[in-house]
Write a protein that holds these residues in place. Structure first.
Motif, PDB file in Angstrom:
ATOM      1  N   CYS A   1      -9.421 -32.337  -7.550  1.00  0.00           N
ATOM      2  CA  CYS A   1      -9.251 -30.712  -8.236  1.00  0.00           C
ATOM      3  C   CYS A   1      -8.715 -31.062  -9.742  1.00  0.00           C
ATOM      4  O   CYS A   1      -7.760 -31.528  -9.570  1.00  0.00           O
TER       5      CYS A   1
ATOM      6  N   VAL B   1      -7.352 -28.426 -11.408  1.00  0.00           N
ATOM      7  CA  VAL B   1      -6.522 -27.346 -11.776  1.00  0.00           C
ATOM      8  C   VAL B   1      -5.122 -27.902 -11.620  1.00  0.00           C
ATOM      9  O   VAL B   1      -4.218 -27.797 -12.564  1.00  0.00           O
ATOM     10  N   GLY B   2      -4.779 -29.012 -10.468  1.00  0.00           N
ATOM     11  CA  GLY B   2      -3.530 -29.547 -10.563  1.00  0.00           C
ATOM     12  C   GLY B   2      -2.333 -28.944 -10.573  1.00  0.00           C
ATOM     13  O   GLY B   2      -1.475 -28.728 -11.206  1.00  0.00           O
ATOM     14  N   CYS B   3      -2.289 -27.859  -9.425  1.00  0.00           N
ATOM     15  CA  CYS B   3      -1.110 -26.992  -9.062  1.00  0.00           C
ATOM     16  C   CYS B   3      -0.232 -27.959  -8.853  1.00  0.00           C
ATOM     17  O   CYS B   3       0.041 -28.943  -8.226  1.00  0.00           O
TER      18      CYS B   3
ATOM     19  N   PHE C   1       2.489 -27.827  -6.909  1.00  0.00           N
ATOM     20  CA  PHE C   1       2.992 -28.254  -5.477  1.00  0.00           C
ATOM     21  C   PHE C   1       1.859 -28.758  -4.650  1.00  0.00           C
ATOM     22  O   PHE C   1       1.967 -28.819  -3.249  1.00  0.00           O
ATOM     23  N   CYS C   2       0.648 -28.926  -5.053  1.00  0.00           N
ATOM     24  CA  CYS C   2      -0.778 -29.171  -4.092  1.00  0.00           C
ATOM     25  C   CYS C   2      -1.058 -30.450  -4.296  1.00  0.00           C
ATOM     26  O   CYS C   2      -1.025 -31.363  -5.412  1.00  0.00           O
TER      27      CYS C   2
ATOM     28  N   SER D   1      -3.897 -31.819  -3.097  1.00  0.00           N
ATOM     29  CA  SER D   1      -5.221 -32.324  -3.529  1.00  0.00           C
ATOM     30  C   SER D   1      -5.516 -32.570  -4.959  1.00  0.00           C
ATOM     31  O   SER D   1      -6.270 -33.434  -5.304  1.00  0.00           O
ATOM     32  N   GLY D   2      -4.604 -31.975  -5.843  1.00  0.00           N
ATOM     33  CA  GLY D   2      -5.177 -32.064  -7.213  1.00  0.00           C
ATOM     34  C   GLY D   2      -4.253 -33.227  -8.141  1.00  0.00           C
ATOM     35  O   GLY D   2      -4.414 -33.350  -9.083  1.00  0.00           O
TER      36      GLY D   2
ATOM     37  N   GLY E   1      -9.875 -25.806   1.529  1.00  0.00           N
ATOM     38  CA  GLY E   1      -9.516 -27.478   1.374  1.00  0.00           C
ATOM     39  C   GLY E   1      -9.288 -27.901   0.399  1.00  0.00           C
ATOM     40  O   GLY E   1      -8.806 -27.344  -0.706  1.00  0.00           O
TER      41      GLY E   1
ATOM     42  N   GLY F   1     -10.229 -28.938  -3.761  1.00  0.00           N
ATOM     43  CA  GLY F   1     -11.060 -28.485  -4.761  1.00  0.00           C
ATOM     44  C   GLY F   1     -10.854 -26.791  -5.014  1.00  0.00           C
ATOM     45  O   GLY F   1     -10.252 -26.293  -4.161  1.00  0.00           O
ATOM     46  N   GLU F   2     -11.247 -26.655  -6.236  1.00  0.00           N
ATOM     47  CA  GLU F   2     -11.259 -25.163  -6.716  1.00  0.00           C
ATOM     48  C   GLU F   2     -12.820 -24.557  -6.574  1.00  0.00           C
ATOM     49  O   GLU F   2     -13.860 -24.974  -7.408  1.00  0.00           O
TER      50      GLU F   2
ATOM     51  N   ALA G   1      -7.888 -20.200  -7.405  1.00  0.00           N
ATOM     52  CA  ALA G   1      -6.674 -20.347  -8.509  1.00  0.00           C
ATOM     53  C   ALA G   1      -6.820 -19.217  -9.389  1.00  0.00           C
ATOM     54  O   ALA G   1      -5.795 -18.902 -10.131  1.00  0.00           O
TER      55      ALA G   1
END
Ligand code: SAH
Ligand code: SF4
Length: 347
Positions: free
Chosen positions: A114, A116-118, A120-121, A123-124, A161, A163-164, A197
């Motif tokens: 992903c 966006v790369g939050c 706390f996440c 996945s990114g 899940g 990805g954005e 997001a």
């Protein structure tokens, strides 16, 4: 007679007619094929008994019914199942089945990685690799049947899940339509949720393309711009822009947006944050999903104490906002929100 590079699982019945005709099969087979795949959930051509042998052969040889395969299935003590999905290029994503009484919710991925790369996440954390194709997205739903318990039936799908979803707009909307197709799985439009997001152009386009029918969840996580920037680092839209876009969205009567808010210790969890959130959300119909942060190895951030979570929740409730506490599901197998990675966890 065969199929070349066709996205067959995400084609609607009309598109299937063309696909079949191009491969030399009569158009009336399209409805039968659609029924096998989407209403009956059968992907094994040998079991499609009303299709002629040459068509079954062509389906098998071209492998169009298996854009993804199921890898490892991990089962949590609470019945949540995390399913590894193997893609043809050797990459993997993950999808999660979450039982809750009569409900069975599936959380599906829309991208590998992903952008966006939050903060706390999980996945990114390794950036964006690629969009999933529409067949790879719906393939997760169709293939996960292997992991159902006897008698289980899918009732809800959430694009929460890896990805954005709105960065893969066309494929996500295509899959959304197929999942809600009355001749197929026939899920209710309010039970297939797209979570974003905060991509303004995507929210606007969704409003236009689906008349606001898609259930929409917005991952807000903050009530002021500075905190939002700190948590959702890769997103340009301001909170003000997002709220304005939601006000313009053609939300059907009696529907509400879902606002997702990951509670992070000492970052966005104060009474003042709660009061600011109430003011920010005032102009729009919402329910708020509070998610105490699920800790994991790739983030130093922590969840607030239970007392802090309770106090935050109380402020929202006292101002008349419906609040749902997201239950932590499957965190013993890294299947909880924000813990999906798409590559094997080293343990
Ligand atoms: N990219 C989309 C959808 C996938 S994320 C989005 O951000 O909305 C699904 C939800 O899980 C989001 O609300 C996200 O903020 C939340 N999430 C991510 N990491 C989390 C973590 N560590 N703990 C709890 N929730 C998390
Ligand atoms: Fe991407 Fe959503 Fe994770 Fe943010 S929370 S990095 S948008 S998947």
């Amino acid at each position: 007679m065969t199929f070349h590079d066709v996205q067959l699982l995400s084609a609607d019945a009309d598109e299937l007619k063309t696909v079949l005709a191009d491969a030399g099969f009569p158009a009336f087979r399209a409805a039968q094929l659609f029924n096998w795949v989407h209403a009956k959930g059968i992907l094994n051509a040998d079991r499609m008994t009303n299709l002629p042998e040459p068509l079954r052969q062509a389906l098998k040889e071209s492998r169009v019914l298996e854009p993804v395969r199921v890898g490892e299935i991990l089962t949590s003590t609470d019945g949540t199942r995390k399913i590894e999905i193997l893609l043809r290029d050797g990459r993997t994503v993950e999808t999660v089945l979450i039982p809750d009484g009569e409900k069975l919710t599936q959380c599906i991925s829309s991208q590998v990685g992903c952008s966006v790369g939050c903060e706390f996440c999980r996945s990114g954390k390794f950036g964006y690799v690629r969009n999933l194709t529409a067949d790879e997205i719906i393939g997760q739903v169709l293939m996960a049947r292997d992991a159902y318990y006897p008698g289980e039936q899918l009732t809800n799908v959430v694009f929460m899940g890896i990805g954005e979803p709105l960065h893969n707009y066309d494929n996500v909307v295509r899959v959304w339509r197929i999942l809600c197709d009355a001749a197929g799985l026939n899920l209710s439009s309010r039970k297939v949720t797209i979570s974003t997001a905060g991509i303004i152009s995507g929210i606007e386009k969704l409003g236009r393309d689906l008349n606001g029918k898609a259930a929409l969840a917005i991952s807000l996580h903050a009530a002021d711009e500075a905190t939002r920037q700190r948590l959702v680092t890769g997103m340009k839209a301001s909170l003000a822009d997002i709220i304005a876009a939601l006000r313009r969205y053609p939300l059907p009567k009696r529907r509400r947006f879902t606002i997702e808010y990951v509670l992070v210790k000492d970052v966005n969890d104060s009474d003042d944050d709660a009061r600011k959130l109430v003011r920010l959300l005032n102009p729009i119909p919402v329910k708020v999903n509070l998610l105490p942060l699920n800790p994991h190895d790739l983030s130093a951030m922590a969840p607030p104490s239970d007392e802090r979570v309770e106090a935050f929740q109380q402020i929202l409730v006292s101002k008349g906002i419906s609040v749902f506490m997201r239950k932590r599901r499957g965190d013993d197998i890294n299947a909880a929100c924000g813990q999906l990675l798409g590559q094997k966890d080293e343990k």
